[in-house]
Design a protein around this motif. Sequence first.
Motif, PDB file in Angstrom:
ATOM      1  N   LEU A  70     -27.223  24.919   5.539  1.00 26.54           N
ATOM      2  CA  LEU A  70     -26.617  24.923   6.637  1.00 26.54           C
ATOM      3  C   LEU A  70     -25.527  23.586   6.990  1.00 26.54           C
ATOM      4  CD1 LEU A  70     -30.002  25.679   8.566  1.00 26.54           C
ATOM      5  CD2 LEU A  70     -27.877  26.900   8.976  1.00 26.54           C
ATOM      6  N   TRP A  71     -24.437  24.072   7.630  1.00 25.04           N
ATOM      7  CA  TRP A  71     -23.670  23.058   7.721  1.00 25.04           C
ATOM      8  C   TRP A  71     -23.515  22.406   9.220  1.00 25.04           C
ATOM      9  CZ3 TRP A  71     -18.774  22.103   4.055  1.00 25.04           C
ATOM     10  CH2 TRP A  71     -19.279  22.550   2.776  1.00 25.04           C
ATOM     11  N   PHE A  72     -23.624  21.084   9.387  1.00 24.97           N
ATOM     12  CA  PHE A  72     -23.716  20.553  10.677  1.00 24.97           C
ATOM     13  C   PHE A  72     -22.382  19.805  11.128  1.00 24.97           C
ATOM     14  CE2 PHE A  72     -28.126  21.234   9.582  1.00 24.97           C
ATOM     15  CZ  PHE A  72     -28.403  21.996  10.494  1.00 24.97           C
ATOM     16  N   GLY A  73     -21.701  20.043  11.933  1.00 33.21           N
ATOM     17  CA  GLY A  73     -20.689  19.250  12.605  1.00 33.21           C
ATOM     18  C   GLY A  73     -20.901  18.312  13.638  1.00 33.21           C
ATOM     19  N   THR A  74     -20.791  16.876  13.385  1.00 41.33           N
ATOM     20  CA  THR A  74     -21.256  16.024  14.566  1.00 41.33           C
ATOM     21  C   THR A  74     -20.228  15.201  15.105  1.00 41.33           C
ATOM     22  OG1 THR A  74     -21.851  13.905  13.252  1.00 41.33           O
ATOM     23  CG2 THR A  74     -23.421  16.018  13.131  1.00 41.33           C
ATOM     24  N   ARG A  75     -20.374  14.377  16.118  1.00 40.35           N
ATOM     25  CA  ARG A  75     -19.421  13.491  16.346  1.00 40.35           C
ATOM     26  C   ARG A  75     -19.299  12.177  15.291  1.00 40.35           C
ATOM     27  NH1 ARG A  75     -20.053  11.466  22.132  1.00 40.35           N
ATOM     28  NH2 ARG A  75     -17.995  10.435  21.945  1.00 40.35           N
ATOM     29  N   GLY A  76     -20.395  12.290  14.661  1.00 40.96           N
ATOM     30  CA  GLY A  76     -20.318  11.101  13.567  1.00 40.96           C
ATOM     31  C   GLY A  76     -19.912  11.771  12.373  1.00 40.96           C
ATOM     32  N   TYR A  77     -20.774  11.748  11.179  1.00 41.91           N
ATOM     33  CA  TYR A  77     -20.444  12.450   9.934  1.00 41.91           C
ATOM     34  C   TYR A  77     -21.022  13.755   9.711  1.00 41.91           C
ATOM     35  CZ  TYR A  77     -19.180   7.605   8.509  1.00 41.91           C
ATOM     36  OH  TYR A  77     -18.523   6.251   8.105  1.00 41.91           O
ATOM     37  N   ALA A  78     -20.193  14.787   9.096  1.00 39.71           N
ATOM     38  CA  ALA A  78     -20.776  16.178   8.928  1.00 39.71           C
ATOM     39  C   ALA A  78     -21.745  16.000   7.941  1.00 39.71           C
ATOM     40  CB  ALA A  78     -19.495  17.127   8.588  1.00 39.71           C
ATOM     41  N   ARG A  79     -22.707  16.975   8.108  1.00 40.56           N
ATOM     42  CA  ARG A  79     -23.964  17.020   6.948  1.00 40.56           C
ATOM     43  C   ARG A  79     -23.978  18.605   6.575  1.00 40.56           C
ATOM     44  NH1 ARG A  79     -24.330  12.258   9.286  1.00 40.56           N
ATOM     45  NH2 ARG A  79     -25.619  10.642   8.073  1.00 40.56           N
ATOM     46  N   VAL A  80     -24.700  18.529   5.315  1.00 39.61           N
ATOM     47  CA  VAL A  80     -25.108  19.999   4.972  1.00 39.61           C
ATOM     48  C   VAL A  80     -26.743  19.696   4.636  1.00 39.61           C
ATOM     49  CG1 VAL A  80     -24.528  19.498   2.409  1.00 39.61           C
ATOM     50  CG2 VAL A  80     -24.718  21.936   3.549  1.00 39.61           C
ATOM     51  N   TYR A  81     -27.375  20.972   5.047  1.00 40.58           N
ATOM     52  CA  TYR A  81     -28.979  20.956   4.857  1.00 40.58           C
ATOM     53  C   TYR A  81     -29.113  22.011   3.947  1.00 40.58           C
ATOM     54  CZ  TYR A  81     -33.772  21.491   6.320  1.00 40.58           C
ATOM     55  OH  TYR A  81     -35.253  21.320   6.177  1.00 40.58           O
ATOM     56  N   ASP A  82     -30.067  21.803   2.728  1.00 40.11           N
ATOM     57  CA  ASP A  82     -30.370  22.817   1.867  1.00 40.11           C
ATOM     58  C   ASP A  82     -31.651  23.210   1.862  1.00 40.11           C
ATOM     59  OD1 ASP A  82     -31.762  20.328   0.986  1.00 40.11           O
ATOM     60  OD2 ASP A  82     -30.770  20.140  -1.016  1.00 40.11           O
ATOM     61  N   GLY A  83     -32.270  22.859   2.878  1.00 36.20           N
ATOM     62  CA  GLY A  83     -33.668  23.191   3.185  1.00 36.20           C
ATOM     63  C   GLY A  83     -34.661  22.069   3.002  1.00 36.20           C
ATOM     64  N   LYS A  84     -34.133  20.751   2.367  1.00 37.19           N
ATOM     65  CA  LYS A  84     -34.958  19.660   2.009  1.00 37.19           C
ATOM     66  C   LYS A  84     -34.397  18.503   2.530  1.00 37.19           C
ATOM     67  CE  LYS A  84     -37.125  21.747  -2.138  1.00 37.19           C
ATOM     68  NZ  LYS A  84     -37.296  21.526  -3.518  1.00 37.19           N
ATOM     69  N   ARG A  85     -32.990  18.402   2.290  1.00 35.09           N
ATOM     70  CA  ARG A  85     -32.669  17.099   2.919  1.00 35.09           C
ATOM     71  C   ARG A  85     -30.982  17.384   3.459  1.00 35.09           C
ATOM     72  NH1 ARG A  85     -32.205  13.744  -2.685  1.00 35.09           N
ATOM     73  NH2 ARG A  85     -34.307  14.660  -2.772  1.00 35.09           N
ATOM     74  N   LEU A  86     -30.801  16.518   3.991  1.00 39.18           N
ATOM     75  CA  LEU A  86     -29.307  16.293   4.817  1.00 39.18           C
ATOM     76  C   LEU A  86     -28.576  15.538   3.916  1.00 39.18           C
ATOM     77  CD1 LEU A  86     -30.666  16.446   8.484  1.00 39.18           C
ATOM     78  CD2 LEU A  86     -28.934  17.832   7.794  1.00 39.18           C
ATOM     79  N   THR A  87     -27.611  15.848   3.597  1.00 39.73           N
ATOM     80  CA  THR A  87     -26.405  15.187   2.973  1.00 39.73           C
ATOM     81  C   THR A  87     -25.029  15.297   3.537  1.00 39.73           C
ATOM     82  OG1 THR A  87     -27.431  16.001   0.819  1.00 39.73           O
ATOM     83  CG2 THR A  87     -25.268  15.019   0.550  1.00 39.73           C
TER      84      THR A  87
END
Length: 369
Positions: free
Chosen positions: A206-223
């Motif tokens: 899952l990819w998350f776009g935010t007003r800060g830094y965008a992150r990707v979630y692999d089911g365990k951690r956000l990077t």
Amino acid sequence: MKNQRNVFYNLLIILAGVIHFPVQAQQRKGAKDVVETKDISTTSYGPRSIVRTIKQDRKGNIWMASWEGVFKYDGKSFTNITNKVSPARFFSVLEDRKGNFWFASVGSGVYYYDGLSFRNFTTKDGLANDRVTHIYEDKIGNIWFGTEGGASRYDGKSFRNFKMQEGVVSGNTDSTHVSFYQQPLPEGHWTHNDVNAIIEDKTGKLWFGTRGYARVYDGKRLTKILNKDGKPFENVRSIIKDKNGNIWLGGNDGLWRYDGKIFTNFTRKFVGYVYEDKKGNIWTSSKRANDINSLLSDNRVNTTEWVLSRYDEKSLSSKKPTVTEITNKPMIFGILEAYDRSIWFGGLKGVYRYDGKTITDFKSKEGQK
């Protein structure tokens, strides 16, 4: 100088898409049914204020989330579906796989609509924050909400919330994005949890776009997501997955495509929305000027700085893709290709339809070309 600074701050707030106006919406103790009244009137014209998201349902109706409510257009008339339910400003709409609808509001949480009645979900029911700007359904039917306090996942029974970064809660005076000042964002800054966009890629991440830094979630951690220069993507406003599985990001760093291995940049201009049509063309709404200061002229916002553009699918692999500018508007938000191949898009003053030749304005009874 003081007046110009105030206009500048107000503009940044609009660009960020998070509005700090009070909303006198109904707050309920738990998610309760609100039966839709049968006397909702229809009109020949659509919303006349900001339209953020436009979607088409399986029956062909066009839905639009606006500051006046959620409207449905059946090809002949417009109906404000929520005007008897909530005065909230709405930012997003989704039809789930079961044919039910979800509406995201800023200040009143989310509304579930089955065609007959509504249910209102708020923080009292487990939602991360009542200021919600995005809705997404994943492959297994979970409904995700992008909120000002992180992402919320609803499995049909309960919410699970995801913080992108532990940090302070936003305040009304902390509404501008510091990246505009070319300063690094602190790791604990509240904008990291203000989620604008969510997408699931072909690997299930899952990819998350935010007003800060965008992150990707692999089911365990956000990077944090880093571009080819090793820098994190800031203020990502829109993320999509195209028909080939590529991920597109639009935001403060421009327009980027990720093919699973490398990131390719298409423009460095601010991009507010990204959309792929049935032919594979990429449509964007973007800021025409490179410098945000150019948006200010005699203490007024320049109303010709946003452009609706189409990137030709056949040229996306070339170093200089073919880009066609369709129109300019004060601001351009959600984009949709309808079943008849017309392009719909929202703006500051309503909704528009482009048939390939002309643009129709639905603010008046007759419509304007």
